[in-house]
Design a protein around this motif. Sequence first.
Motif, mmCIF file in Angstrom:
data_model
loop_
_atom_site.group_PDB
_atom_site.id
_atom_site.type_symbol
_atom_site.label_atom_id
_atom_site.label_comp_id
_atom_site.label_asym_id
_atom_site.label_seq_id
_atom_site.Cartn_x
_atom_site.Cartn_y
_atom_site.Cartn_z
ATOM 1 N N PHE A 192 0.843 -1.191 0.000
ATOM 2 C CA PHE A 192 0.000 0.000 0.000
ATOM 3 C C PHE A 192 0.876 1.237 0.000
ATOM 4 C CE2 PHE A 192 -2.740 -3.196 1.877
ATOM 5 C CZ PHE A 192 -3.934 -2.954 1.211
ATOM 6 N N VAL A 251 3.743 0.181 2.424
ATOM 7 C CA VAL A 251 3.469 -0.814 3.468
ATOM 8 C C VAL A 251 3.405 -2.172 2.792
ATOM 9 C CG1 VAL A 251 1.876 -1.546 5.271
ATOM 10 C CG2 VAL A 251 2.083 0.887 4.706
ATOM 11 N N ALA A 297 2.172 -5.252 2.915
ATOM 12 C CA ALA A 297 1.155 -5.954 3.702
ATOM 13 C C ALA A 297 1.196 -7.464 3.472
ATOM 14 C CB ALA A 297 -0.224 -5.410 3.382
ATOM 15 N N GLU A 331 -1.986 -12.989 13.681
ATOM 16 C CA GLU A 331 -2.480 -11.906 14.520
ATOM 17 C C GLU A 331 -2.837 -10.686 13.687
ATOM 18 O OE1 GLU A 331 0.647 -10.519 17.335
ATOM 19 O OE2 GLU A 331 1.939 -11.643 15.981
ATOM 20 N N SER A 332 -3.373 -9.692 14.371
ATOM 21 C CA SER A 332 -3.850 -8.489 13.700
ATOM 22 C C SER A 332 -2.736 -7.846 12.885
ATOM 23 C CB SER A 332 -4.343 -7.520 14.776
ATOM 24 O OG SER A 332 -5.189 -6.586 14.203
ATOM 25 N N GLY A 333 -3.028 -7.486 11.650
ATOM 26 C CA GLY A 333 -2.047 -6.801 10.815
ATOM 27 C C GLY A 333 -1.165 -7.738 10.018
ATOM 28 N N SER A 334 -1.404 -9.064 10.121
ATOM 29 C CA SER A 334 -0.503 -9.976 9.415
ATOM 30 C C SER A 334 -0.815 -10.048 7.921
ATOM 31 C CB SER A 334 -0.570 -11.369 10.049
ATOM 32 O OG SER A 334 -1.897 -11.815 10.120
ATOM 33 N N LYS A 394 -4.055 -10.844 6.552
ATOM 34 C CA LYS A 394 -5.109 -11.802 6.203
ATOM 35 C C LYS A 394 -6.193 -11.140 5.353
ATOM 36 C CE LYS A 394 -6.121 -12.539 10.553
ATOM 37 N NZ LYS A 394 -5.323 -11.581 11.304
ATOM 38 N N VAL A 424 -6.057 -8.395 3.667
ATOM 39 C CA VAL A 424 -5.537 -7.924 2.382
ATOM 40 C C VAL A 424 -5.509 -9.083 1.388
ATOM 41 C CG1 VAL A 424 -3.538 -6.948 1.212
ATOM 42 C CG2 VAL A 424 -4.237 -6.056 3.440
ATOM 43 N N ASN A 426 -5.088 2.728 -3.204
ATOM 44 C CA ASN A 426 -3.663 2.897 -2.925
ATOM 45 C C ASN A 426 -2.913 1.568 -2.872
ATOM 46 O OD1 ASN A 426 -4.964 2.165 -0.558
ATOM 47 N ND2 ASN A 426 -3.501 3.233 0.748
ATOM 48 N N GLN A 439 -15.937 -9.322 8.848
ATOM 49 C CA GLN A 439 -15.516 -9.295 10.236
ATOM 50 C C GLN A 439 -16.587 -8.655 11.125
ATOM 51 O OE1 GLN A 439 -11.580 -7.971 10.168
ATOM 52 N NE2 GLN A 439 -11.275 -7.911 12.352
ATOM 53 N N GLU A 446 -12.868 -13.463 9.662
ATOM 54 C CA GLU A 446 -13.123 -13.341 11.103
ATOM 55 C C GLU A 446 -14.607 -13.137 11.389
ATOM 56 O OE1 GLU A 446 -10.341 -11.429 13.452
ATOM 57 O OE2 GLU A 446 -8.916 -11.014 11.840
ATOM 58 N N HIS A 471 -7.909 -14.923 13.940
ATOM 59 C CA HIS A 471 -6.662 -14.810 14.690
ATOM 60 C C HIS A 471 -6.701 -15.750 15.888
ATOM 61 C CE1 HIS A 471 -9.180 -11.550 16.551
ATOM 62 N NE2 HIS A 471 -8.896 -12.323 17.571
HETATM 63 N N1 LIG Z 1 -5.913 0.575 2.638
HETATM 64 C C1 LIG Z 1 -4.743 0.416 3.277
HETATM 65 N N2 LIG Z 1 -3.806 1.378 3.220
HETATM 66 C C2 LIG Z 1 -2.625 1.232 3.861
HETATM 67 N N3 LIG Z 1 -2.282 0.158 4.586
HETATM 68 C C3 LIG Z 1 -3.186 -0.839 4.689
HETATM 69 C C4 LIG Z 1 -4.461 -0.759 4.049
HETATM 70 N N4 LIG Z 1 -5.149 -1.898 4.329
HETATM 71 C C5 LIG Z 1 -4.339 -2.632 5.110
HETATM 72 N N5 LIG Z 1 -3.152 -2.014 5.325
HETATM 73 C C6 LIG Z 1 -2.014 -2.535 6.110
HETATM 74 O O1 LIG Z 1 -1.788 -3.856 5.734
HETATM 75 C C7 LIG Z 1 -1.438 -4.655 6.859
HETATM 76 C C8 LIG Z 1 -2.291 -5.892 6.891
HETATM 77 O O2 LIG Z 1 -3.649 -5.539 7.115
HETATM 78 P P1 LIG Z 1 -4.831 -6.589 7.170
HETATM 79 O O3 LIG Z 1 -6.084 -5.806 7.216
HETATM 80 O O4 LIG Z 1 -4.687 -7.583 6.095
HETATM 81 O O5 LIG Z 1 -4.603 -7.285 8.574
HETATM 82 P P2 LIG Z 1 -5.381 -8.526 9.167
HETATM 83 O O6 LIG Z 1 -4.421 -9.650 9.191
HETATM 84 O O7 LIG Z 1 -6.655 -8.716 8.445
HETATM 85 O O8 LIG Z 1 -5.633 -8.042 10.655
HETATM 86 P P3 LIG Z 1 -6.972 -8.081 11.535
HETATM 87 O O9 LIG Z 1 -6.903 -9.332 12.320
HETATM 88 O O10 LIG Z 1 -6.804 -6.877 12.415
HETATM 89 O O11 LIG Z 1 -8.137 -7.978 10.632
HETATM 90 C C9 LIG Z 1 -1.600 -3.756 8.073
HETATM 91 O O12 LIG Z 1 -0.306 -3.384 8.494
HETATM 92 C C10 LIG Z 1 -2.351 -2.576 7.584
HETATM 93 O O13 LIG Z 1 -1.912 -1.422 8.232
#
Ligand SMILES: Nc1ncnc2c1ncn2[C@@H]1O[C@H](COP(=O)(O)OP(=O)(O)OP(=O)(O)O)[C@@H](O)[C@H]1O
Lengths: 344, 258
Positions: free
Chosen positions: A15, A22, A24, A43-46, A48, A50, A62, A98, A181, A214
Motif C-alpha cells: 500500500f 506498506v 502488507a 495476529e492483527s495486521g498480518s 489476512k 488484504v 492505494n 468481520q 473473522e 486470529h
Molecule cells: N488501505 C490500506 N492502506 C494502507 N495500509 C493498509 C491498508 N489496508 C491494510 N493495510 C495494512 O496492511 C497490513 C495488513 O492488514 P490486514 O487488514 O490484512 O490485517 P489482518 O491480518 O486482516 O488483521 P486483523 O486481524 O486486524 O483484521 C496492516 O499493516 C495494515 O496497516
Amino acid sequence: MSDVILSVDNLAVSFRSDNGMVRAVRGVSFDLKRGETVAIVGESGSGKSVTIKSIMGILTKNAVIDSGTITYDGMDLLKLSEKEYHHIRGAKIGLIFQDPLSALNPLMKIGHQITEALRLNGPISKEEARQRAVELMDSVGIPDAQRRFDQYPFQFSGGMRQRVVIAIALARDPEILICDEPTTALDVTVQAKILDLIGEIKAKRNLSIIFITHDLGVVASIADRINVMYAGKIVETGTTEEIFFDPRHPYTQALLASMPDLETSEKLASIPGVPPNMIYPPKGDAFAARNPNALKIDFEREPPFFKISDTHYAATWTLHPYAPKIEMPGVLKERIERMRRNHA
Amino acid sequence: MQYFYFWRNIIVDGDWGVSVKIEPSVPVFQVLRNRIPVTMALNIASLLVSIPLGIITGTLAALKKSKLPDHVLSLMVVLFISVPSFVFASLLQYFAAGQFGWFPVVFQNTTDMAVKISSMVLPVLALALHPIASICRYLRGELIETLSSEFMLLARTKGLSHYKAIVCHAFRNSMVPMANVVIPMFTHIMGGSLVVEKIFSIPGVGGIMTNAVSVNDHSLTMAALIFYSAISLFTILLVDISYGIIDPRVRLGGKKNG
Ligand SMILES: Nc1ncnc2c1ncn2[C@@H]1O[C@H](COP(=O)(O)OP(=O)(O)OP(=O)(O)O)[C@@H](O)[C@H]1O
Ligand SMILES: [Mg+2]
C-alpha cells in the motif's frame, strides 16, 4: 491436482502511504480444494484481510499488486477487468465480513438488501424475490423471517446481523465462501452458533471455505488445513492435526501456547514484543525479534520452507539439519499431550 | 400604558397598528401583504435552484476526491460560503447587468413574464451561491464517508456494479439527512434577501424592512420581524418533523424489536 478450485500463488501486495510502501502481503501461496475448509490464522495486521480482498478484487486504490496470480476456473483473477469481476463476486465467491454491525446498510430494509443480491441472478418478480429471501433467512436460522424481512439492521442483534450477511453471501449460490473473522465481533455463545451454521451450510451446499481468524481455538473444529500467517507471509502450513499436535514454527508454537483453555491453571504465555512495522519488513525470519530462541541466521537470511510431511511445511531455520535442537516449552508439550488425548 | 394597549390590540384584535412613516396610516399588514409573495418567490426560487446544483457539484467533488475537480470546487465552496450574498449581488449587478447588459439592472414589475423572470435571475443567483456551496460541502463529506464504509464493500461483494453500489447505497444514504441541511438554509437565504432585495429594488419584505428600520417606522419593523420569526420557527419545526419521517432509526426507535 484437478480438485483445486482456487489457487493463490506468490501473492504480494503493498500500500502506498505517507511514510512509504506498506508491505502488507509478501509472497503468499496456498490452494483451496473443492469441499475443503482452509484456515488462515495470524495476529492483527498480518495481512489476512488484504489477501482475501485481493481475491475479491476489492483492494483500495492505494494498493499495488507487486506479484502473484490468483487462479480460479482457469482465469487469473488479478487480471480481470472490473466488469468481468461482476460474474465472480457474489456469484462464484461470497464474502462474510468481520464486523456485521457495519456491513449492512443502516438505512435499507433487511429484506431489500437480500433481494438486491437475488435479483442479480436474473429478473424475478417482487413476490418471488421476497419468497426466496424469506426462505434464505429461514435457512440461516433467522426466526420469524416474514416479519423481519421489513425490519432495519438496527432492529437486529449482532448475531442476527451476521446471519443476514451470511444470507446475502449465499443468495447467489457461490462455490466458495470466504469468512473474514466472522465471529470476532460476537459474544462467545453467539460465536459457537455462527460456527455451527457455517459448518451446516457448508455441508448442505457443498461449499469450499476460506476461513480467516486470529484465534486458533475457533478453527480447530472447522478447518481441514491451516495456514499460519505472520508479517505478510505464510510461515507454516499443514492439516489441522499437524498444526495442533506437531507445530514446528516458533510462531505457531507461541500461538498455541497463548491459546486460552479451561484445563490449564498456569498463566497464559503471551507472545512478547509487537509485530514488525511493515514499511520496513525485517530481513530474515520476521518472527525472530520476538523469539527468545532465535538463531543468528534468523536475523540474516529468510528461511525456506522445510518439508515435514507431504502436507506439512514450515519456514523456519530450526528445521535445518544443522540447527541445534530446541526443546518445546514444557507447558506447550503438556497441552499438546492433553489435546491428543481429548482428540482420541 | 401605551405599550400595554399596543400589545393588547395585537393579541386580542390582531391589530398590528399602522405604518407611521413609509405609508402613513396604512395598516402594516396591508403594507406587507403584497410583499410577502414576492419575497417568498425569490427565496424559494433560490432554494430550488441551489438544491440540484449543490447535489451535482457535491457528488462530483466526492467522486473525484483529491483530483482537479475536487480542488476547484473546494476553492469555490470556501469563496461562496465566506463572502456574503450582497457582495455577489453587487458584483453581479455591476458586471452581468451593468457592463454586459445580459439582465436588467433592477427588478422589473411588468406583466411581461419573460422580462420579470429575467430580472429575477441575478438576485436568485446571488442568494443561491451560499446554499449551493453548503450543500456541495455537506454532500461531499457525507458521500466520502459512506463510500468508504463497510456496507459499500458488502454491496460490491454481492456483485453490484460500482455505479449501482454508489447510486443505491452511498448516494441514497447521503441524501437521507439532506432535508436537515436544506431546510435551515432557508432562514439563511431570507437573511441575505434583506439586503439583496434592496440592491435590486425588489418590492419584498426585506427591502421594506431595511427602509422601516432606517426611518424609525416601529410598527412596520415589528410586523416584518414577526414575519421573519414565524418563518424561522416554522423551518425549525419542519426539521424536527423531517428527522422522524426520514430516518428509520428515529421513526421506529420507540418500538425496537417490536
Ligand atoms: N488501505 C490500506 N492502506 C494502507 N495500509 C493498509 C491498508 N489496508 C491494510 N493495510 C495494512 O496492511 C497490513 C495488513 O492488514 P490486514 O487488514 O490484512 O490485517 P489482518 O491480518 O486482516 O488483521 P486483523 O486481524 O486486524 O483484521 C496492516 O499493516 C495494515 O496497516
Ligand atoms: Mg482483517
